[in-house]
Enzyme design. Structure first.
Site, PDB file in Angstrom:
ATOM      1  N   LEU A 141       0.932  -1.019  -0.118  1.00 26.46           N
ATOM      2  CA  LEU A 141       0.078   0.057   0.035  1.00 26.46           C
ATOM      3  C   LEU A 141       0.691   1.249   0.033  1.00 26.46           C
ATOM      4  O   LEU A 141       1.579   1.724   1.123  1.00 26.46           O
ATOM      5  CB  LEU A 141      -0.804  -0.014   1.272  1.00 26.46           C
ATOM      6  CG  LEU A 141      -1.854   1.139   1.470  1.00 26.46           C
ATOM      7  CD1 LEU A 141      -2.828   1.398   0.545  1.00 26.46           C
ATOM      8  CD2 LEU A 141      -2.654   1.078   2.800  1.00 26.46           C
ATOM      9  N   HIS A 142       1.076   1.855  -1.118  1.00 28.72           N
ATOM     10  CA  HIS A 142       1.807   2.954  -1.133  1.00 28.72           C
ATOM     11  C   HIS A 142       1.338   4.082  -2.394  1.00 28.72           C
ATOM     12  O   HIS A 142       1.916   5.377  -2.254  1.00 28.72           O
ATOM     13  CB  HIS A 142       3.351   2.576  -1.345  1.00 28.72           C
ATOM     14  CG  HIS A 142       3.669   2.561  -2.874  1.00 28.72           C
ATOM     15  ND1 HIS A 142       3.282   1.246  -3.340  1.00 28.72           N
ATOM     16  CD2 HIS A 142       3.947   2.877  -4.029  1.00 28.72           C
ATOM     17  CE1 HIS A 142       3.465   1.022  -4.843  1.00 28.72           C
ATOM     18  NE2 HIS A 142       3.686   2.252  -4.958  1.00 28.72           N
ATOM     19  N   ARG A 143       0.397   3.632  -3.087  1.00 30.62           N
ATOM     20  CA  ARG A 143       0.088   4.558  -4.154  1.00 30.62           C
ATOM     21  C   ARG A 143      -0.616   5.757  -3.693  1.00 30.62           C
ATOM     22  O   ARG A 143      -1.361   5.863  -3.068  1.00 30.62           O
ATOM     23  CB  ARG A 143      -0.852   3.912  -5.114  1.00 30.62           C
ATOM     24  CG  ARG A 143      -1.088   4.669  -6.489  1.00 30.62           C
ATOM     25  CD  ARG A 143      -0.226   4.505  -7.468  1.00 30.62           C
ATOM     26  NE  ARG A 143       0.082   3.155  -7.955  1.00 30.62           N
ATOM     27  CZ  ARG A 143       0.930   3.363  -8.963  1.00 30.62           C
ATOM     28  NH1 ARG A 143       1.296   3.884  -9.848  1.00 30.62           N
ATOM     29  NH2 ARG A 143       1.323   1.793  -9.246  1.00 30.62           N
TER      30      ARG A 143
END
Length: 360
Positions: free
Chosen positions: A203-205
């Site tokens: 989870l990084h976008r």
């Protein structure tokens, strides 16, 4: 001797460069200089990749990270131009869709140095994504466009590249080259003790992390999956960790520090399902025959959705949960070798050599 200057700066680029640089080293007539912009500066997201993947240490090491997109790209442009003037390469090689990609291609184009773009032609058709802007602009100023799939080639044809001087090649995906090459060296993350069958999440976008609503929805879904389906293992990007803390969102999963590529391969191989908003992880899940649930509204890798290997669910918690229940434990096949079967690096280096011979 053709002098190629390779520009990298982020984790996926290190992985791609590992196999292409290896192919360059095995090819006569090419000399490579590596420039690292510093875009990913965390130890586990940068230096460890060079150590694990056998990438030559960068000849030019910048220290450009942080700040807004325009600021970062502008600072990179200044320093990369300076490095190009000093090193005088015959060609610049860029990867993917980061700020490092665009800054490198633009600096080279302004100096009339030919640019080769690895992973050309990918489109999400979402201009709100900075990556989409980077990849479109980079394609426009490159003369060698190395596409990973037939769909990427079709995208470029629709944009008029059949009538431009740039050369378009479908060479396959260098990420599959890397997965095949390094899968035998995959290593267990430090102090990891969960049994096989966990859910691997990333989870990084920015479209997710910069939206409090989307971030909270995804985290709520991950928490439920962790308690009701299988343990969720989340190697958490430092920026995402900071945003979750700032927004006081409760995250109740199995957190680990960002892992190196070899540890990531091990996690992919032993997971029962992959949940991600990454581009590269969607493919890496496929390389290990794992079903993938992608927490984005669009994907560049539409062939994975069309084949049923990947399901797009956005940031909707209910859709994430439904897809997780449906896909947990499911395996997917790669019968048609849609990413080339691990031969991409050799093909693209061959085309670089051919282009230099034609130019002479």
């Amino acid at each position: 001797m053709q002098k190629v200057l390779t520009i990298i700066g982020a984790r996926p680029q290190f992985i791609k460069a590992s196999v292409v640089s290896r192919a360059i080293q095995q090819t006569d007539g090419v000399e490579e200089t590596i420039l690292h912009t510093g875009q990913h500066f965390d130890q586990n997201m940068s230096e460890v990749f060079f150590d694990q993947l056998g990438i030559p240490k960068p000849d030019v090491q910048l220290d450009i990270h942080g700040g807004n997109h325009g600021e970062m790209t502008g600072r990179m442009l200044i320093e990369i131009e300076r490095a190009l003037l000093e090193n005088k390469p015959d060609r610049v090689l860029v990867y993917g869709d980061t700020n490092s990609t665009l800054a490198g291609a633009l600096a080279a184009a302004k100096l009339h140095i030919p640019v080769a773009h690895v992973e050309a032609g990918l489109r999400s058709f979402n201009m709100q994504m900075p990556e989409e802007i980077n990849r479109i602009l980079t394609d426009q100023i490159s003369d060698l466009l190395f596409c990973p799939t037939d769909i990427a080639v079709d995208n470029l044809i629709k944009e008029g590249f059949a009538h431009k001087s740039a050369k378009v090649f479908q060479v396959g995906d260098v990420m599959q080259d890397a997965a095949i090459l390094f899968s035998k060296k995959a290593t267990v993350p430090t102090n990891f003790s969960l049994p096989d069958g966990f859910v691997l999440a990333t989870l990084h976008r920015a479209e997710n992390t910069d939206s409090p609503t989307r971030l909270a929805s995804i985290v709520n879904a991950l928490n439920y999956i962790h308690s009701e389906i299988a343990p969720v293992v989340l190697p958490l990007h430092p920026r995402t960790r900071k945003l979750i803390a700032e927004q006081q969102i409760t995250l109740d999963v199995h957190l680990v520090e960002p892992v190196g590529y070899l540890e990531m391969l091990w996690l992919l191989d032993h997971a029962g399902l992959v949940l991600t908003d990454s581009g590269g992880v969607q493919k890496e899940a496929f390389f290990f025959h794992k079903a993938c649930v992608t927490m984005r509204d669009q994907t560049e890798w539409v062939e994975l959705v069309e084949s049923g290997a990947n399901e797009l669910v956005g940031a909707d918690a209910d859709m994430i949960l439904q897809a997780a229940h449906k896909n947990y434990g499911r395996t997917v096949a790669d019968d048609s070798q849609i990413y080339g079967g691990g031969l991409a690096a050799g093909k693209l280096v061959g085309q670089i050599i051919k282009a230099s011979t034609v130019a002479i």
